[in-house]
Design a protein around this motif. Structure first.
Motif: not given
Length: 99
Positions: A35-37, A67-76, A81-84
């Motif tokens: 999933e490219d995470v 905590d309930g995040f999906t993999l798509a949500g985690i990737r985002r 975080e990287t952008q910040v």
């Protein structure tokens, strides 16, 4: 003398080792890659090899997933975080220039 174990980015740990260290299923680790995470390195034979920094990222992902995040949500979340971090570094560089 520097050893691979000293380099936090050296891909030296197998899926089984990481699975055992973190108490995660090997299938979860393979899915993170698919999933490219979290993209681990590969051995010459094509097997996944994780670095210490990859293991830290996997642990972060596992915490977010619990905590309930999906993999798509985690990737985002990880992308943001990287952008910040990049923007904070740029801001600090600008501040140093103007001092």
């Amino acid at each position: 003398m520097s050893l691979p174990i000293d380099d936090e980015h050296a891909p030296i740990y197998s899926v089984g080792q990481v699975s055992g260290m973190l108490g995660l299923q090997p299938a979860f680790l393979r899915r993170l890659d698919a999933e490219d995470v979290v993209r681990p390195g590969r051995s010459a034979g094509g097997q996944r090899r994780y670095s210490r920094s990859d293991i830290t990222a996997v642990q972060r992902v596992a915490d977010l997933a619990s905590d309930g995040f999906t993999l798509a949500g985690i990737r985002r979340v990880l992308e943001l975080e990287t952008q910040v971090a990049v923007l904070q570094a740029e801001l600090e560089a600008e501040r140093r220039k103007h001092r």
